[in-house]
Design a protein around this motif. Sequence first.
Motif, mmCIF file in Angstrom:
data_model
loop_
_atom_site.group_PDB
_atom_site.id
_atom_site.type_symbol
_atom_site.label_atom_id
_atom_site.label_comp_id
_atom_site.label_asym_id
_atom_site.label_seq_id
_atom_site.Cartn_x
_atom_site.Cartn_y
_atom_site.Cartn_z
ATOM 1 N N ALA A 112 0.814 -1.212 0.000
ATOM 2 C CA ALA A 112 0.000 0.000 0.000
ATOM 3 C C ALA A 112 0.851 1.266 0.000
ATOM 4 N N GLY A 113 2.167 1.129 0.272
ATOM 5 C CA GLY A 113 3.044 2.283 0.310
ATOM 6 C C GLY A 113 2.822 3.163 1.527
ATOM 7 N N LEU A 114 2.499 2.554 2.679
ATOM 8 C CA LEU A 114 2.244 3.302 3.904
ATOM 9 C C LEU A 114 3.400 3.134 4.880
ATOM 10 N N ALA A 115 3.546 4.086 5.794
ATOM 11 C CA ALA A 115 4.600 3.992 6.805
ATOM 12 C C ALA A 115 4.294 2.898 7.813
ATOM 13 N N TRP A 116 3.028 2.695 8.122
ATOM 14 C CA TRP A 116 2.644 1.648 9.066
ATOM 15 C C TRP A 116 1.190 1.234 8.826
ATOM 16 N N VAL A 117 0.890 -0.006 9.190
ATOM 17 C CA VAL A 117 -0.474 -0.542 9.141
ATOM 18 C C VAL A 117 -0.726 -1.285 10.434
ATOM 19 N N GLN A 118 -1.828 -1.001 11.098
ATOM 20 C CA GLN A 118 -2.218 -1.684 12.325
ATOM 21 C C GLN A 118 -3.533 -2.415 12.074
ATOM 22 N N LEU A 119 -3.526 -3.743 12.265
ATOM 23 C CA LEU A 119 -4.753 -4.523 12.168
ATOM 24 C C LEU A 119 -5.330 -4.733 13.562
ATOM 25 N N ILE A 120 -6.627 -4.498 13.710
ATOM 26 C CA ILE A 120 -7.310 -4.803 14.958
ATOM 27 C C ILE A 120 -8.545 -5.628 14.632
ATOM 28 N N ASN A 121 -8.967 -6.473 15.563
ATOM 29 C CA ASN A 121 -10.165 -7.282 15.372
ATOM 30 C C ASN A 121 -11.367 -6.381 15.093
ATOM 31 N N ASP A 122 -12.220 -6.790 14.152
ATOM 32 C CA ASP A 122 -13.329 -5.930 13.761
ATOM 33 C C ASP A 122 -14.269 -5.617 14.923
ATOM 34 N N PHE A 123 -14.514 -6.601 15.787
ATOM 35 C CA PHE A 123 -15.404 -6.320 16.907
ATOM 36 C C PHE A 123 -14.679 -5.651 18.068
ATOM 37 N N GLU A 124 -13.358 -5.696 18.074
ATOM 38 C CA GLU A 124 -12.615 -4.840 18.989
ATOM 39 C C GLU A 124 -12.888 -3.382 18.627
ATOM 40 N N ALA A 125 -12.918 -3.103 17.330
ATOM 41 C CA ALA A 125 -13.231 -1.749 16.878
ATOM 42 C C ALA A 125 -14.666 -1.380 17.222
ATOM 43 N N VAL A 126 -15.605 -2.279 16.942
ATOM 44 C CA VAL A 126 -17.010 -2.004 17.246
ATOM 45 C C VAL A 126 -17.187 -1.710 18.736
ATOM 46 N N ALA A 127 -16.514 -2.483 19.591
ATOM 47 C CA ALA A 127 -16.611 -2.265 21.035
ATOM 48 C C ALA A 127 -16.044 -0.904 21.423
#
Length: 339
Positions: A112-127
Amino acid sequence: MTGTVMTGKVPAGVPTDSSQHDSGSTRIIVADVGGTYARLGWIDAGGSNEIHDYRRYACAEHPDLASILRDYTAGTPCHGAVVAIAGVLEGDRLINSNLPWAVSVEQTRAGAGLAWVQLINDFEAVANAVPTLAPDTLSPLTASASSGVSSPALVIGPGTGLGAAVWIEGQPPRVLPTEVGQASLAAGNALELDIVRRLLKDRPYLHNEHVLSGPGLMNLYRCLCELRDATPVHADAGALVAAAASDALARETLETFCGWLGSVVGDLAIIFGARVVYLAGGVTGHIPQFLHDGRFLQRYLNKGVMTEQLERVPVWRVEHGQLGLLGAVAWYRQNRAGI
Protein backbone atom coordinates in the motif's frame (compact mmCIF):
# COMPACT_ATOMS: atom_id res chain seq x y z
CA MET A 1 -7.15 -4.27 -10.23
CA THR A 2 -9.53 -1.46 -9.34
CA GLY A 3 -12.98 -3.09 -9.40
CA THR A 4 -16.07 -1.32 -8.12
CA VAL A 5 -15.73 1.57 -5.71
CA MET A 6 -18.91 2.97 -4.21
CA THR A 7 -18.63 6.64 -3.26
CA GLY A 8 -22.25 7.76 -3.10
CA LYS A 9 -24.18 9.02 -0.11
CA VAL A 10 -22.31 8.52 3.15
CA PRO A 11 -24.28 6.52 5.76
CA ALA A 12 -25.82 8.46 8.62
CA GLY A 13 -23.33 9.30 11.35
CA VAL A 14 -20.24 9.32 9.12
CA PRO A 15 -19.31 12.84 8.02
CA THR A 16 -17.40 13.32 4.80
CA ASP A 17 -15.16 15.98 3.32
CA SER A 18 -13.28 15.60 0.06
CA SER A 19 -10.92 18.50 0.76
CA GLN A 20 -7.27 17.66 0.33
CA HIS A 21 -4.24 18.69 2.35
CA ASP A 22 -0.98 19.54 0.66
CA SER A 23 0.64 16.47 2.20
CA GLY A 24 -0.59 13.09 3.41
CA SER A 25 1.76 13.08 6.40
CA THR A 26 -1.03 13.87 8.86
CA ARG A 27 -3.72 11.72 7.27
CA ILE A 28 -4.51 8.35 8.78
CA ILE A 29 -6.72 5.80 7.03
CA VAL A 30 -9.44 4.22 9.16
CA ALA A 31 -10.95 1.10 7.61
CA ASP A 32 -13.55 -1.55 8.36
CA VAL A 33 -12.92 -4.69 6.31
CA GLY A 34 -15.48 -7.48 6.30
CA GLY A 35 -15.92 -10.56 4.17
CA THR A 36 -17.96 -8.65 1.58
CA TYR A 37 -17.05 -4.96 1.74
CA ALA A 38 -14.18 -2.74 2.86
CA ARG A 39 -15.17 0.72 4.08
CA LEU A 40 -12.48 3.41 4.20
CA GLY A 41 -12.09 7.00 5.27
CA TRP A 42 -9.34 9.17 6.70
CA ILE A 43 -8.86 11.37 9.75
CA ASP A 44 -6.38 14.11 10.55
CA ALA A 45 -3.84 12.74 13.03
CA GLY A 46 -3.78 15.99 14.98
CA GLY A 47 -7.32 17.12 14.35
CA SER A 48 -10.86 16.07 15.15
CA ASN A 49 -12.45 12.64 14.81
CA GLU A 50 -14.26 13.69 11.64
CA ILE A 51 -14.04 11.02 8.94
CA HIS A 52 -13.30 12.32 5.44
CA ASP A 53 -13.64 10.91 1.91
CA TYR A 54 -15.68 7.79 2.76
CA ARG A 55 -15.54 5.01 0.16
CA ARG A 56 -16.78 1.43 -0.04
CA TYR A 57 -15.00 -1.34 -1.96
CA ALA A 58 -16.19 -4.83 -2.90
CA CYS A 59 -13.51 -7.15 -1.46
CA ALA A 60 -14.00 -9.90 -4.05
CA GLU A 61 -13.04 -7.48 -6.83
CA HIS A 62 -9.54 -6.91 -5.44
CA PRO A 63 -6.58 -9.32 -5.21
CA ASP A 64 -5.61 -8.27 -1.68
CA LEU A 65 -6.07 -5.69 1.04
CA ALA A 66 -3.01 -3.75 -0.14
CA SER A 67 -4.61 -3.04 -3.52
CA ILE A 68 -7.66 -1.49 -1.82
CA LEU A 69 -5.49 0.72 0.38
CA ARG A 70 -3.30 1.62 -2.60
CA ASP A 71 -6.33 2.56 -4.70
CA TYR A 72 -7.62 4.73 -1.88
CA THR A 73 -4.33 6.56 -1.37
CA ALA A 74 -3.85 7.17 -5.11
CA GLY A 75 -5.96 10.30 -4.80
CA THR A 76 -5.55 10.81 -1.06
CA PRO A 77 -1.94 10.35 0.18
CA CYS A 78 -1.93 9.00 3.75
CA HIS A 79 0.71 8.13 6.35
CA GLY A 80 -0.65 5.02 8.09
CA ALA A 81 -3.78 2.93 8.55
CA VAL A 82 -5.84 1.37 11.32
CA VAL A 83 -7.78 -1.52 9.81
CA ALA A 84 -10.62 -3.19 11.68
CA ILE A 85 -10.82 -6.69 10.22
CA ALA A 86 -12.36 -10.00 11.20
CA GLY A 87 -9.93 -12.60 12.50
CA VAL A 88 -7.04 -13.21 14.86
CA LEU A 89 -3.55 -11.80 14.26
CA GLU A 90 -0.81 -14.41 14.71
CA GLY A 91 2.50 -12.62 14.28
CA ASP A 92 2.45 -11.08 10.82
CA ARG A 93 -0.53 -13.02 9.49
CA LEU A 94 -4.26 -12.84 10.02
CA ILE A 95 -6.23 -16.03 10.68
CA ASN A 96 -9.61 -15.62 9.01
CA SER A 97 -11.94 -17.90 7.04
CA ASN A 98 -14.32 -15.24 5.68
CA LEU A 99 -12.03 -13.02 3.60
CA PRO A 100 -11.36 -13.62 -0.12
CA TRP A 101 -7.58 -13.35 0.39
CA ALA A 102 -4.79 -13.98 2.89
CA VAL A 103 -3.50 -10.97 4.86
CA SER A 104 0.10 -10.23 5.87
CA VAL A 105 0.67 -7.03 7.83
CA GLU A 106 4.08 -6.27 6.31
CA GLN A 107 3.09 -7.19 2.75
CA THR A 108 -0.02 -5.04 3.12
CA ARG A 109 1.99 -2.09 4.42
CA ALA A 110 4.62 -2.35 1.70
CA GLY A 111 2.09 -2.99 -1.06
CA ALA A 112 0.00 0.00 0.00
CA GLY A 113 3.04 2.28 0.31
CA LEU A 114 2.24 3.30 3.90
CA ALA A 115 4.60 3.99 6.80
CA TRP A 116 2.64 1.65 9.07
CA VAL A 117 -0.47 -0.54 9.14
CA GLN A 118 -2.22 -1.68 12.32
CA LEU A 119 -4.75 -4.52 12.17
CA ILE A 120 -7.31 -4.80 14.96
CA ASN A 121 -10.16 -7.28 15.37
CA ASP A 122 -13.33 -5.93 13.76
CA PHE A 123 -15.40 -6.32 16.91
CA GLU A 124 -12.62 -4.84 18.99
CA ALA A 125 -13.23 -1.75 16.88
CA VAL A 126 -17.01 -2.00 17.25
CA ALA A 127 -16.61 -2.26 21.03
CA ASN A 128 -14.40 0.84 21.05
CA ALA A 129 -17.26 2.71 19.38
CA VAL A 130 -19.75 1.85 22.16
CA PRO A 131 -19.13 4.99 24.26
CA THR A 132 -19.85 7.18 21.21
CA LEU A 133 -23.30 5.72 20.46
CA ALA A 134 -26.12 8.25 20.42
CA PRO A 135 -29.42 7.28 22.09
CA ASP A 136 -31.31 7.54 18.80
CA THR A 137 -29.17 4.72 17.35
CA LEU A 138 -30.32 2.25 20.05
CA SER A 139 -33.49 0.16 20.01
CA PRO A 140 -34.31 -1.95 23.12
CA LEU A 141 -34.88 -5.71 22.86
CA THR A 142 -35.50 -6.12 26.60
CA ALA A 143 -37.74 -4.52 29.20
CA SER A 144 -34.70 -3.22 31.07
CA ALA A 145 -33.74 -0.15 29.05
CA SER A 146 -31.13 2.02 30.71
CA SER A 147 -29.14 3.63 27.89
CA GLY A 148 -26.10 4.59 29.98
CA VAL A 149 -22.88 2.74 29.10
CA SER A 150 -22.20 0.04 31.70
CA SER A 151 -19.20 -2.20 32.06
CA PRO A 152 -18.55 -4.89 31.04
CA ALA A 153 -20.43 -4.35 27.78
CA LEU A 154 -20.87 -7.28 25.40
CA VAL A 155 -20.92 -6.29 21.74
CA ILE A 156 -21.97 -9.05 19.33
CA GLY A 157 -23.30 -9.32 15.82
CA PRO A 158 -23.86 -11.68 12.89
CA GLY A 159 -22.59 -10.60 9.49
CA THR A 160 -20.41 -12.55 7.08
CA GLY A 161 -19.32 -14.28 10.31
CA LEU A 162 -20.27 -13.89 13.98
CA GLY A 163 -18.19 -11.36 15.90
CA ALA A 164 -18.09 -10.40 19.57
CA ALA A 165 -15.98 -8.35 21.96
CA VAL A 166 -16.21 -7.08 25.53
CA TRP A 167 -15.70 -3.41 26.42
CA ILE A 168 -14.39 -2.73 29.95
CA GLU A 169 -14.50 0.75 31.44
CA GLY A 170 -11.20 2.31 32.55
CA GLN A 171 -8.56 4.95 31.85
CA PRO A 172 -7.99 3.98 29.12
CA PRO A 173 -10.85 1.52 28.54
CA ARG A 174 -9.95 -2.05 27.61
CA VAL A 175 -11.44 -4.28 24.95
CA LEU A 176 -11.33 -8.07 24.97
CA PRO A 177 -11.68 -9.39 21.41
CA THR A 178 -13.08 -12.91 21.02
CA GLU A 179 -13.62 -15.57 18.38
CA VAL A 180 -17.14 -16.50 19.46
CA GLY A 181 -18.03 -17.41 15.89
CA GLN A 182 -15.60 -20.34 16.04
CA ALA A 183 -16.96 -21.73 19.33
CA SER A 184 -19.19 -24.81 19.26
CA LEU A 185 -22.85 -24.31 18.40
CA ALA A 186 -25.14 -25.65 21.15
CA ALA A 187 -28.73 -26.75 20.52
CA GLY A 188 -31.38 -25.64 22.99
CA ASN A 189 -34.51 -27.47 21.82
CA ALA A 190 -35.60 -30.47 19.75
CA LEU A 191 -35.67 -28.63 16.43
CA GLU A 192 -32.17 -27.26 16.95
CA LEU A 193 -30.94 -30.76 17.83
CA ASP A 194 -32.30 -32.02 14.50
CA ILE A 195 -30.56 -29.17 12.67
CA VAL A 196 -27.27 -29.86 14.45
CA ARG A 197 -27.46 -33.57 13.53
CA ARG A 198 -27.96 -32.75 9.85
CA LEU A 199 -25.18 -30.17 9.72
CA LEU A 200 -22.77 -32.58 11.40
CA LYS A 201 -23.30 -35.08 8.55
CA ASP A 202 -21.18 -32.83 6.31
CA ARG A 203 -18.51 -31.62 8.73
CA PRO A 204 -16.60 -32.89 11.77
CA TYR A 205 -17.07 -29.69 13.77
CA LEU A 206 -20.00 -27.29 13.97
CA HIS A 207 -19.37 -23.74 15.15
CA ASN A 208 -21.71 -20.81 15.77
CA GLU A 209 -21.10 -19.19 12.38
CA HIS A 210 -22.48 -22.25 10.58
CA VAL A 211 -25.92 -20.98 11.62
CA LEU A 212 -25.57 -17.52 13.20
CA SER A 213 -24.24 -15.49 10.27
CA GLY A 214 -25.37 -14.40 6.82
CA PRO A 215 -24.12 -17.61 5.13
CA GLY A 216 -25.31 -19.55 8.20
CA LEU A 217 -28.83 -18.28 7.65
CA MET A 218 -28.84 -20.14 4.33
CA ASN A 219 -27.45 -23.30 5.98
CA LEU A 220 -30.34 -23.09 8.42
CA TYR A 221 -32.87 -22.58 5.63
CA ARG A 222 -31.64 -25.61 3.67
CA CYS A 223 -31.76 -27.75 6.83
CA LEU A 224 -35.34 -26.72 7.52
CA CYS A 225 -36.28 -27.48 3.91
CA GLU A 226 -34.83 -30.96 4.37
CA LEU A 227 -36.70 -31.45 7.64
CA ARG A 228 -39.97 -30.27 6.08
CA ASP A 229 -39.48 -32.26 2.83
CA ALA A 230 -39.43 -29.03 0.83
CA THR A 231 -37.26 -27.84 -2.04
CA PRO A 232 -35.19 -24.69 -1.37
CA VAL A 233 -36.32 -21.82 -3.59
CA HIS A 234 -34.26 -18.91 -2.24
CA ALA A 235 -30.66 -18.53 -3.40
CA ASP A 236 -29.36 -16.01 -0.87
CA ALA A 237 -30.12 -14.37 2.45
CA GLY A 238 -31.51 -11.21 0.85
CA ALA A 239 -34.12 -13.18 -1.08
CA LEU A 240 -34.94 -15.23 2.02
CA VAL A 241 -35.60 -12.14 4.15
CA ALA A 242 -37.65 -10.51 1.38
CA ALA A 243 -39.87 -13.60 1.12
CA ALA A 244 -40.52 -14.02 4.84
CA ALA A 245 -43.86 -12.20 4.79
CA SER A 246 -45.40 -14.78 2.45
CA ASP A 247 -43.16 -17.87 2.63
CA ALA A 248 -43.70 -20.03 5.74
CA LEU A 249 -40.29 -21.73 5.55
CA ALA A 250 -38.48 -18.43 5.12
CA ARG A 251 -40.36 -17.07 8.12
CA GLU A 252 -39.57 -20.17 10.21
CA THR A 253 -35.90 -19.82 9.27
CA LEU A 254 -35.73 -16.25 10.54
CA GLU A 255 -37.70 -17.07 13.70
CA THR A 256 -35.40 -20.00 14.45
CA PHE A 257 -32.34 -17.88 13.73
CA CYS A 258 -33.41 -15.12 16.12
CA GLY A 259 -34.31 -17.53 18.90
CA TRP A 260 -30.98 -19.34 18.58
CA LEU A 261 -29.11 -16.02 18.52
CA GLY A 262 -30.91 -15.00 21.71
CA SER A 263 -29.75 -18.19 23.42
CA VAL A 264 -26.10 -17.63 22.43
CA VAL A 265 -26.22 -13.97 23.49
CA GLY A 266 -27.62 -14.99 26.88
CA ASP A 267 -24.84 -17.55 27.33
CA LEU A 268 -22.17 -14.96 26.54
CA ALA A 269 -23.72 -12.36 28.83
CA ILE A 270 -23.46 -14.89 31.66
CA ILE A 271 -19.92 -15.97 30.75
CA PHE A 272 -18.54 -12.43 30.59
CA GLY A 273 -20.63 -10.98 33.41
CA ALA A 274 -22.01 -8.36 31.04
CA ARG A 275 -24.09 -5.50 32.41
CA VAL A 276 -25.31 -4.42 28.98
CA VAL A 277 -25.41 -6.02 25.52
CA TYR A 278 -25.19 -4.30 22.15
CA LEU A 279 -26.41 -6.30 19.15
CA ALA A 280 -24.80 -5.12 15.91
CA GLY A 281 -23.74 -6.83 12.67
CA GLY A 282 -24.95 -6.60 9.10
CA VAL A 283 -27.66 -9.26 9.44
CA THR A 284 -29.50 -7.67 12.37
CA GLY A 285 -30.24 -4.48 10.45
CA HIS A 286 -32.26 -6.47 7.90
CA ILE A 287 -34.45 -8.45 10.32
CA PRO A 288 -35.55 -6.06 13.10
CA GLN A 289 -39.16 -7.26 13.14
CA PHE A 290 -38.03 -10.82 13.90
CA LEU A 291 -35.59 -9.73 16.59
CA HIS A 292 -38.36 -7.76 18.30
CA ASP A 293 -41.15 -10.37 18.07
CA GLY A 294 -40.26 -12.01 21.41
CA ARG A 295 -38.37 -15.16 20.36
CA PHE A 296 -34.95 -13.57 20.83
CA LEU A 297 -35.92 -12.30 24.29
CA GLN A 298 -37.51 -15.59 25.40
CA ARG A 299 -34.36 -17.55 24.59
CA TYR A 300 -32.07 -14.84 25.96
CA LEU A 301 -33.79 -15.11 29.34
CA ASN A 302 -34.24 -18.90 29.34
CA LYS A 303 -31.19 -19.54 31.55
CA GLY A 304 -32.56 -21.24 34.65
CA VAL A 305 -31.34 -19.68 37.88
CA MET A 306 -29.59 -16.92 35.88
CA THR A 307 -32.84 -15.63 34.36
CA GLU A 308 -33.36 -13.09 37.15
CA GLN A 309 -29.84 -11.74 36.63
CA LEU A 310 -30.29 -11.41 32.86
CA GLU A 311 -33.55 -9.53 33.38
CA ARG A 312 -31.37 -6.70 34.67
CA VAL A 313 -29.03 -6.77 31.65
CA PRO A 314 -30.49 -4.69 28.80
CA VAL A 315 -29.98 -5.68 25.17
CA TRP A 316 -29.85 -2.89 22.60
CA ARG A 317 -30.05 -3.35 18.85
CA VAL A 318 -27.65 -0.83 17.32
CA GLU A 319 -28.99 1.04 14.29
CA HIS A 320 -25.67 2.39 13.01
CA GLY A 321 -23.89 0.98 9.99
CA GLN A 322 -20.41 2.41 10.55
CA LEU A 323 -19.34 1.27 14.01
CA GLY A 324 -16.16 -0.29 12.65
CA LEU A 325 -14.89 3.01 11.26
CA LEU A 326 -15.77 4.93 14.40
CA GLY A 327 -14.07 2.23 16.49
CA ALA A 328 -10.91 2.41 14.37
CA VAL A 329 -10.81 6.15 15.05
CA ALA A 330 -11.23 5.55 18.79
CA TRP A 331 -8.47 2.89 18.75
CA TYR A 332 -6.09 5.31 17.01
CA ARG A 333 -6.75 8.10 19.49
CA GLN A 334 -6.18 5.77 22.44
CA ASN A 335 -3.13 3.91 21.14
CA ARG A 336 -1.22 5.74 18.41
CA ALA A 337 -2.04 9.43 18.53
CA GLY A 338 1.14 11.37 19.23
CA ILE A 339 3.50 8.53 18.25
